[in-house]
Scaffold this active site. Structure first.
Site, PDB file in Angstrom:
ATOM      1  N   SER A   1     -66.895-130.435   7.116  1.00  0.00           N
ATOM      2  CA  SER A   1     -65.925-129.374   7.387  1.00  0.00           C
ATOM      3  C   SER A   1     -66.108-128.253   6.383  1.00  0.00           C
ATOM      4  O   SER A   1     -66.098-128.497   5.168  1.00  0.00           O
ATOM      5  CB  SER A   1     -64.501-129.920   7.267  1.00  0.00           C
TER       6      SER A   1
ATOM      7  N   GLY B   1     -51.220-127.267   6.599  1.00  0.00           N
ATOM      8  CA  GLY B   1     -49.832-127.672   6.368  1.00  0.00           C
ATOM      9  C   GLY B   1     -48.812-126.786   7.051  1.00  0.00           C
ATOM     10  O   GLY B   1     -47.623-126.853   6.746  1.00  0.00           O
TER      11      GLY B   1
ATOM     12  N   LEU C   1     -48.819-126.035  12.697  1.00  0.00           N
ATOM     13  CA  LEU C   1     -49.276-125.393  13.930  1.00  0.00           C
ATOM     14  C   LEU C   1     -50.367-126.232  14.600  1.00  0.00           C
ATOM     15  O   LEU C   1     -51.193-125.728  15.360  1.00  0.00           O
ATOM     16  CB  LEU C   1     -49.763-123.958  13.642  1.00  0.00           C
TER      17      LEU C   1
ATOM     18  N   ASP D   1     -48.488-131.454  21.393  1.00  0.00           N
ATOM     19  CA  ASP D   1     -49.478-130.666  20.663  1.00  0.00           C
ATOM     20  C   ASP D   1     -50.851-130.738  21.324  1.00  0.00           C
ATOM     21  O   ASP D   1     -51.528-129.720  21.517  1.00  0.00           O
ATOM     22  CB  ASP D   1     -49.597-131.158  19.210  1.00  0.00           C
TER      23      ASP D   1
ATOM     24  N   GLU E   1     -37.871-129.126  20.979  1.00  0.00           N
ATOM     25  CA  GLU E   1     -38.424-129.767  19.770  1.00  0.00           C
ATOM     26  C   GLU E   1     -37.921-131.199  19.659  1.00  0.00           C
ATOM     27  O   GLU E   1     -36.734-131.464  19.833  1.00  0.00           O
ATOM     28  CB  GLU E   1     -37.988-128.956  18.555  1.00  0.00           C
TER      29      GLU E   1
ATOM     30  N   SER F   1     -54.296-130.890  13.387  1.00  0.00           N
ATOM     31  CA  SER F   1     -54.884-132.200  13.715  1.00  0.00           C
ATOM     32  C   SER F   1     -55.049-132.367  15.226  1.00  0.00           C
ATOM     33  O   SER F   1     -56.089-132.845  15.684  1.00  0.00           O
ATOM     34  CB  SER F   1     -54.105-133.348  13.103  1.00  0.00           C
TER      35      SER F   1
ATOM     36  N   GLU G   1     -54.242-140.502  17.850  1.00  0.00           N
ATOM     37  CA  GLU G   1     -53.352-140.174  16.720  1.00  0.00           C
ATOM     38  C   GLU G   1     -52.322-141.289  16.530  1.00  0.00           C
ATOM     39  O   GLU G   1     -52.032-141.707  15.406  1.00  0.00           O
ATOM     40  CB  GLU G   1     -52.660-138.828  16.948  1.00  0.00           C
TER      41      GLU G   1
ATOM     42  N   THR H   1     -38.420-133.456  21.706  1.00  0.00           N
ATOM     43  CA  THR H   1     -38.041-133.947  23.038  1.00  0.00           C
ATOM     44  C   THR H   1     -39.211-134.668  23.700  1.00  0.00           C
ATOM     45  O   THR H   1     -39.022-135.366  24.685  1.00  0.00           O
ATOM     46  CB  THR H   1     -37.635-132.775  23.956  1.00  0.00           C
ATOM     47  N   ASP H   2     -40.430-134.475  23.167  1.00  0.00           N
ATOM     48  CA  ASP H   2     -41.606-134.946  23.929  1.00  0.00           C
ATOM     49  C   ASP H   2     -41.787-136.462  23.882  1.00  0.00           C
ATOM     50  O   ASP H   2     -42.492-137.017  24.711  1.00  0.00           O
ATOM     51  CB  ASP H   2     -42.894-134.210  23.518  1.00  0.00           C
TER      52      ASP H   2
HETATM   53  C1  GLA Z   1     -44.988-132.865  16.088  1.00  0.00           C
HETATM   54  C2  GLA Z   1     -45.507-133.867  17.110  1.00  0.00           C
HETATM   55  C3  GLA Z   1     -45.146-133.469  18.543  1.00  0.00           C
HETATM   56  C4  GLA Z   1     -43.659-133.142  18.663  1.00  0.00           C
HETATM   57  C5  GLA Z   1     -43.203-132.209  17.540  1.00  0.00           C
HETATM   58  C6  GLA Z   1     -41.724-131.996  17.535  1.00  0.00           C
HETATM   59  O1  GLA Z   1     -45.653-131.642  16.236  1.00  0.00           O
HETATM   60  O2  GLA Z   1     -46.904-134.006  17.005  1.00  0.00           O
HETATM   61  O3  GLA Z   1     -45.529-134.473  19.443  1.00  0.00           O
HETATM   62  O4  GLA Z   1     -42.900-134.316  18.684  1.00  0.00           O
HETATM   63  O5  GLA Z   1     -43.589-132.673  16.264  1.00  0.00           O
HETATM   64  O6  GLA Z   1     -41.302-131.358  18.692  1.00  0.00           O
END
Ligand code: GLA
Length: 397
Positions: free
Chosen positions: A73, A130, A133, A181, A39, A136, A169, A41-42
């Site tokens: 929508s 919200g 998950l 994501d 988490e 977006s 984004e 880390t990306d």
């Molecule tokens: C959000 C971001 C991801 C990632 C997470 C945390 O979901 O969109 O890119 O950084 O938070 O791990």
């Protein structure tokens, strides 16, 4: 999962009502995701380990003959139909949720993938709003999947769709997210988690069917404000820490460091807060690599311990948890059927992910549900996870 199932026939009839009858629209799906470990880390050149869910966003689309693009929508029906044009691809407050699909059209356009006509687009999603998950990201990847299919942009891979989604984004919607994501939504595979190195985009699928346990998502049903700005702050703090470290070691990202290397050089980071953020990024990356090894060795106990350590670090060093989530995690840790539990996703609310022994799933839901409601004053929601495929065109029904 306890989510509502899609009713595609209803979507087709709503499409006709909204946009008028005509050729049958094409249908698409892009999933949400849950991250098991790795988490924040990306955007630090580290590893992540997410999987695609079977819930996500569905879309129906049909080409127009002019340059208008129209959106509707079923989740935000009160907003009505929102109209824009291929010649006006700028973000605006009035555009609301349509800034996500518009951003993807804009990003396609910028790469030379220019739709030659407008389109009508109707969507419906079953990711709880919200919840963190990735509704977006699923909408972005859905839009990319739709554009590629309808306009014949066949040279684009699913990985490209993930990158375009992230780009839009970051640059259209102002959220400086990493790639996780969109990658999970575009590249997911049934029953697998994706072990992704965000530095190189190399990835491997890992079978995540656990013989004796299930993955359970618990939705705290809270979302604290300023999520995006707090997220962007974390990112900046990590960049500052990296810049300090680069004065004393030759690294491209925090993900290049082992724990030992970090400990040896951490004093180069002048700000105490930035030092803690970097510590999380380095240790979390190593935990993710170990967690995947543990899974390969069928050592679920170790996998669970690493999830727990991830939560402690996100709570104390990265400071992206919140009281309600900590209550859920504490309750999970105290439950005899739980191998590991932690906050998942961007943070400041949203969901936890827990590994729960098969025969304890019912008592987990019952007991934690009751205790959470008593402490927090509202219900949590539980989803026993099914892992699905990434974005795809749906066969006509
Ligand atoms: C959000 C971001 C991801 C990632 C997470 C945390 O979901 O969109 O890119 O950084 O938070 O791990």
């Amino acid at each position: 999962m306890a989510e509502r199932d899609v009713n595609l026939e209803l979507m087709y009839s709503e499409f006709d009502k909204m946009y008028g009858e005509g050729p049958r629209p094409r249908a698409y799906f892009a999933p949400g995701r849950v991250n098991l470990i790795g988490e924040h880390t990306d955007y630090n050149g580290g590893h992540v380990f997410p999987c695609a869910l079977t819930i996500g966003t569905y879309g129906l689309a049909r080409k127009r003959t002019d340059r208008q693009i129209r959106f509707y929508s079923l989740n935000f029906s009160r907003a009505g139909m929102l109209t824009s044009s291929l010649d006006d691809l700028t973000p605006s407050a009035e555009a609301g949720w349509t800034n996500y699909p518009k951003g993807v059209v804009w990003a396609f356009d910028g790469r030379g993938f220019k739709p030659d006509t407008g389109f009508d687009f109707l969507i419906w999603g079953n990711i709880p709003s919200g919840s963190g998950l990735s509704s977006s990201a699923s909408l972005e990847v859905l839009t990319g999947t739709m554009l590629r299919d309808m306009y014949g942009f066949d040279s684009l891979t699913n990985q490209d769709l993930a990158l375009i989604g992230q780009y839009s984004e970051n640059n259209f919607n102002g959220m400086n997210c990493g790639i996780m994501d969109q990658f999970a939504s575009a590249m997911g595979r049934k029953d697998c988690a994706i072990f992704l190195d965000t530095n190189t985009l190399e990835y491997k699928y890992a079978d995540i069917r656990l013989p004796d346990a299930r993955i359970v998502i618990t939705n705290s049903k809270v979302k604290h404000s300023l999520v995006n700005s707090a997220y962007n702050d974390r990112r900046r703090e990590c960049e500052q820490a990296l810049a300090d470290l680069q004065k004393v070691c030759d690294i491209r990202s925090l993900g290049d460091l082992t724990e030992e290397e970090f400990e040896a050089h951490k004093d180069a980071i002048t700000d105490e807060v930035c030092r803690r953020r970097a510590k999380h990024a380095v240790y979390e990356n190593r935990r993710t690599i170990r967690a995947v090894e543990a899974l390969q060795n069928q050592d679920l106990e170790e996998f669970g311990r690493l999830l727990n350590a991830s939560h402690v670090s996100l709570r104390d060093d990265y400071e992206v948890s919140c009281p309600e989530i900590d209550i859920l995690v504490d309750l999970a840790w105290a439950h005899p059927g739980v191998l590991g539990s932690r906050i998942t996703g961007g943070g400041f609310g949203g969901c936890t992910v827990s590994i729960v022994r098969n025969d304890e799933v019912d008592s987990f839901v019952r007991e934690i549900g009751a205790a959470y409601e008593k402490k927090v004053g509202h219900e949590a929601e539980f989803y026993v996870v099914d892992i699905g495929d990434g974005a795809h065109v749906l066969a006509d029904v």
